[in-house]
Design a protein around this motif. Structure first.
Motif, PDB file in Angstrom:
ATOM      1  N   SER A   1      -7.044  -4.858  -0.288  1.00  0.00           N
ATOM      2  CA  SER A   1      -6.796  -3.489   0.162  1.00  0.00           C
ATOM      3  C   SER A   1      -7.960  -2.568  -0.191  1.00  0.00           C
ATOM      4  O   SER A   1      -8.375  -2.485  -1.340  1.00  0.00           O
ATOM      5  CB  SER A   1      -5.514  -2.950  -0.484  1.00  0.00           C
ATOM      6  OG  SER A   1      -5.335  -1.583  -0.173  1.00  0.00           O
ATOM      7  N   ALA A   2      -8.478  -1.887   0.807  1.00  0.00           N
ATOM      8  CA  ALA A   2      -9.533  -0.899   0.576  1.00  0.00           C
ATOM      9  C   ALA A   2      -8.931   0.462   0.252  1.00  0.00           C
ATOM     10  O   ALA A   2      -9.606   1.333  -0.297  1.00  0.00           O
ATOM     11  CB  ALA A   2     -10.419  -0.786   1.816  1.00  0.00           C
ATOM     12  N   ARG A   3      -7.664   0.643   0.555  1.00  0.00           N
ATOM     13  CA  ARG A   3      -7.004   1.937   0.379  1.00  0.00           C
ATOM     14  C   ARG A   3      -6.604   2.189  -1.064  1.00  0.00           C
ATOM     15  O   ARG A   3      -6.758   3.306  -1.580  1.00  0.00           O
ATOM     16  CB  ARG A   3      -5.775   1.982   1.283  1.00  0.00           C
ATOM     17  CG  ARG A   3      -4.992   3.278   1.219  1.00  0.00           C
ATOM     18  CD  ARG A   3      -3.726   3.164   2.053  1.00  0.00           C
ATOM     19  NE  ARG A   3      -2.928   4.367   1.997  1.00  0.00           N
ATOM     20  CZ  ARG A   3      -1.660   4.439   2.409  1.00  0.00           C
ATOM     21  NH1 ARG A   3      -1.070   3.365   2.922  1.00  0.00           N
ATOM     22  NH2 ARG A   3      -0.991   5.567   2.318  1.00  0.00           N
ATOM     23  N   ILE A   4      -6.082   1.188  -1.735  1.00  0.00           N
ATOM     24  CA  ILE A   4      -5.496   1.380  -3.058  1.00  0.00           C
ATOM     25  C   ILE A   4      -6.496   1.843  -4.120  1.00  0.00           C
ATOM     26  O   ILE A   4      -6.175   2.737  -4.906  1.00  0.00           O
ATOM     27  CB  ILE A   4      -4.737   0.106  -3.491  1.00  0.00           C
ATOM     28  CG1 ILE A   4      -3.459  -0.003  -2.646  1.00  0.00           C
ATOM     29  CG2 ILE A   4      -4.390   0.135  -4.967  1.00  0.00           C
ATOM     30  CD1 ILE A   4      -2.647  -1.248  -2.867  1.00  0.00           C
TER      31      ILE A   4
ATOM     32  N   SER B   1      -8.433   8.885  -7.513  1.00  0.00           N
ATOM     33  CA  SER B   1      -8.086  10.312  -7.517  1.00  0.00           C
ATOM     34  C   SER B   1      -7.152  10.655  -8.673  1.00  0.00           C
ATOM     35  O   SER B   1      -7.331  11.657  -9.369  1.00  0.00           O
ATOM     36  CB  SER B   1      -7.415  10.699  -6.190  1.00  0.00           C
ATOM     37  OG  SER B   1      -8.294  10.500  -5.111  1.00  0.00           O
TER      38      SER B   1
ATOM     39  N   ARG C   1      -9.018   3.776  -3.829  1.00  0.00           N
ATOM     40  CA  ARG C   1      -9.271   5.209  -3.612  1.00  0.00           C
ATOM     41  C   ARG C   1      -8.106   6.046  -4.128  1.00  0.00           C
ATOM     42  O   ARG C   1      -8.309   7.109  -4.721  1.00  0.00           O
ATOM     43  CB  ARG C   1      -9.494   5.484  -2.120  1.00  0.00           C
ATOM     44  CG  ARG C   1     -10.737   4.858  -1.538  1.00  0.00           C
ATOM     45  CD  ARG C   1     -11.078   5.481  -0.200  1.00  0.00           C
ATOM     46  NE  ARG C   1     -10.024   5.296   0.780  1.00  0.00           N
ATOM     47  CZ  ARG C   1      -9.960   4.269   1.622  1.00  0.00           C
ATOM     48  NH1 ARG C   1     -10.874   3.320   1.585  1.00  0.00           N
ATOM     49  NH2 ARG C   1      -8.973   4.180   2.501  1.00  0.00           N
ATOM     50  N   ILE C   2      -6.888   5.572  -3.884  1.00  0.00           N
ATOM     51  CA  ILE C   2      -5.703   6.286  -4.346  1.00  0.00           C
ATOM     52  C   ILE C   2      -5.707   6.404  -5.867  1.00  0.00           C
ATOM     53  O   ILE C   2      -5.451   7.469  -6.432  1.00  0.00           O
ATOM     54  CB  ILE C   2      -4.428   5.552  -3.882  1.00  0.00           C
ATOM     55  CG1 ILE C   2      -4.330   5.558  -2.356  1.00  0.00           C
ATOM     56  CG2 ILE C   2      -3.183   6.185  -4.496  1.00  0.00           C
ATOM     57  CD1 ILE C   2      -3.220   4.660  -1.817  1.00  0.00           C
TER      58      ILE C   2
ATOM     59  N   TYR D   1       2.306   1.944  -3.559  1.00  0.00           N
ATOM     60  CA  TYR D   1       1.335   2.581  -4.446  1.00  0.00           C
ATOM     61  C   TYR D   1       1.046   4.017  -4.013  1.00  0.00           C
ATOM     62  O   TYR D   1       0.929   4.922  -4.847  1.00  0.00           O
ATOM     63  CB  TYR D   1       0.041   1.778  -4.480  1.00  0.00           C
ATOM     64  CG  TYR D   1       0.028   0.674  -5.505  1.00  0.00           C
ATOM     65  CD1 TYR D   1      -0.057   0.961  -6.864  1.00  0.00           C
ATOM     66  CD2 TYR D   1       0.100  -0.651  -5.116  1.00  0.00           C
ATOM     67  CE1 TYR D   1      -0.070  -0.049  -7.810  1.00  0.00           C
ATOM     68  CE2 TYR D   1       0.092  -1.679  -6.056  1.00  0.00           C
ATOM     69  CZ  TYR D   1      -0.001  -1.365  -7.401  1.00  0.00           C
ATOM     70  OH  TYR D   1      -0.009  -2.377  -8.337  1.00  0.00           O
ATOM     71  N   ALA D   2       0.904   4.224  -2.712  1.00  0.00           N
ATOM     72  CA  ALA D   2       0.606   5.568  -2.217  1.00  0.00           C
ATOM     73  C   ALA D   2       1.727   6.543  -2.556  1.00  0.00           C
ATOM     74  O   ALA D   2       1.473   7.710  -2.877  1.00  0.00           O
ATOM     75  CB  ALA D   2       0.385   5.537  -0.702  1.00  0.00           C
TER      76      ALA D   2
ATOM     77  N   SER E   1       1.061   9.757  -4.825  1.00  0.00           N
ATOM     78  CA  SER E   1       1.266  11.053  -4.187  1.00  0.00           C
ATOM     79  C   SER E   1       2.226  11.916  -5.006  1.00  0.00           C
ATOM     80  O   SER E   1       2.004  13.124  -5.188  1.00  0.00           O
ATOM     81  CB  SER E   1       1.813  10.847  -2.773  1.00  0.00           C
ATOM     82  OG  SER E   1       2.122  12.080  -2.159  1.00  0.00           O
TER      83      SER E   1
ATOM     84  N   GLU F   1       0.825  -1.209   0.000  1.00  0.00           N
ATOM     85  CA  GLU F   1       0.000   0.000   0.000  1.00  0.00           C
ATOM     86  C   GLU F   1       0.855   1.254   0.000  1.00  0.00           C
ATOM     87  O   GLU F   1       0.543   2.232  -0.695  1.00  0.00           O
ATOM     88  CB  GLU F   1      -0.931  -0.002   1.206  1.00  0.00           C
ATOM     89  CG  GLU F   1      -2.034  -1.037   1.122  1.00  0.00           C
ATOM     90  CD  GLU F   1      -2.990  -0.985   2.290  1.00  0.00           C
ATOM     91  OE1 GLU F   1      -4.133  -1.434   2.143  1.00  0.00           O
ATOM     92  OE2 GLU F   1      -2.590  -0.479   3.362  1.00  0.00           O
ATOM     93  N   GLU F   2       1.935   1.221   0.759  1.00  0.00           N
ATOM     94  CA  GLU F   2       2.827   2.386   0.817  1.00  0.00           C
ATOM     95  C   GLU F   2       3.503   2.615  -0.525  1.00  0.00           C
ATOM     96  O   GLU F   2       3.706   3.762  -0.946  1.00  0.00           O
ATOM     97  CB  GLU F   2       3.876   2.166   1.911  1.00  0.00           C
ATOM     98  CG  GLU F   2       4.799   3.361   2.135  1.00  0.00           C
ATOM     99  CD  GLU F   2       4.089   4.572   2.700  1.00  0.00           C
ATOM    100  OE1 GLU F   2       4.619   5.693   2.559  1.00  0.00           O
ATOM    101  OE2 GLU F   2       2.978   4.405   3.268  1.00  0.00           O
TER     102      GLU F   2
END
Length: 222
Positions: free
Chosen positions: A137-140, A146, A142-143, A81-82, A86, A78-79
Motif C-alpha cells: 500500500s502506497a496510501r498507508i 501525518s 502517508r496517512i 487505517y484511514a 482520520s 486501507e479504509e
C-alpha cells in the motif's frame, strides 16, 4: 495465502453494463460487508459470495468495483487505517494543552479499540501474513506520517513547557498506548480464563482505560 476457489473467481464482465444508482453507497456497503467477513474468517476463509450477500448486491458488482478478493481486502485494510487516523486527526491534539492532548489520545485509542473490534481482527490477520499486503500500500505510510507529525508537535510543546521529557519519540508513545489496549483485548479470553477474572466487565474496562492513561502520562512527564 491461497487463491480464490472456482466459486470465488471473477466472472467475465464482457456483457456487464449495469451501473449502480448510488456508487458511493454501494461501495460503502461492499466495504462494510467485506470488513465483517474478513474480520471473522481471515483472507483465506472469506468468500466473495458471502460478502456480496451481506452487502445485498450482485457478485459481479463487487468485481466491477474491486477487481478480485485481494483487491477488496486491500481496500478494506486501507479504509480501516484511514478511518482511525482520520478520527485521531479530528481530535485536534495540537490545539489542546499537551498533557490533556496525550490523555485524550490515550482514552480515544482505548475506546476506538473497544468500539471497533474488527479493526484489531484485521490487524491480527495481517500480522499472520507478516504484513505482506500492507507493504504493497502506497496510501498507508502517508496517512501515518501525518499523524506522527501531529503527535510529535504535542510532545515537543510539552517539552518546551518543561512538562514532558525532551526528545520523546512519537512512535514510542503511540506504541505504548496501542499495545496496552490491543494486548488486553486480543488476549481477553485467555487472560480471563488464566486469572479467573472477567476482563470484559464494564468496571474492568473502565479501570484499564484509566490505568492506560496514567501509564502513558507517567512515561511522558518530566
Amino acid at each position: 495465502m491461497g487463491s480464490d476457489t472456482a466459486a470465488d473467481a471473477p466472472v467475465k464482465r464482457r456483457g456487464y453494463t449495469g451501473q449502480p444508482r448510488d456508487p458511493d453507497r454501494t461501495t460503502q456497503a461492499i466495504l462494510a460487508a467485506a470488513k465483517a467477513e474478513f474480520a471473522e474468517k481471515g483472507i483465506g476463509g472469506a468468500r466473495v459470495d458471502a460478502i456480496a450477500e451481506r452487502a445485498g448486491i450482485n457478485k459481479r458488482m463487487l468485481y466491477h468495483y474491486f477487481g478480485d478478493k485481494l483487491g477488496l481486502y486491500m481496500a478494506v485494510l486501507e479504509e480501516a487505517y484511514a478511518s482511525i487516523r482520520s478520527a485521531e486527526l479530528a481530535l485536534a491534539l495540537d490545539r489542546a494543552d499537551p498533557e490533556e492532548g496525550i490523555r485524550t489520545l490515550a482514552r480515544f485509542t482505548w475506546r476506538y479499540f473497544l468500539d471497533n473490534p474488527e479493526f484489531l481482527s484485521l490487524l491480527a490477520t495481517e500480522n499472520l501474513y507478516k504484513a505482506e499486503n500492507l507493504k504493497r500500500s502506497a496510501r498507508i505510510p502517508r496517512i501515518h506520517s501525518s499523524f506522527m507529525g501531529l503527535l510529535k508537535s504535542v510532545l515537543d510543546k510539552g517539552a518546551e513547557q518543561g512538562r514532558f521529557k525532551p526528545g520523546l519519540d512519537p512512535i514510542d508513545v503511540y506504541l505504548t498506548i496501542a499495545s496496552m489496549g490491543a494486548f488486553y483485548l486480543l488476549n481477553r479470553h485467555t487472560l480471563s480464563t488464566v486469572f479467573n477474572r472477567d476482563l470484559m466487565e464494564p468496571d474492568r474496562l473502565a479501570h484499564w482505560g484509566d490505568h492506560l492513561v496514567e501509564v502513558v502520562l507517567s512515561f511522558v512527564r518530566r
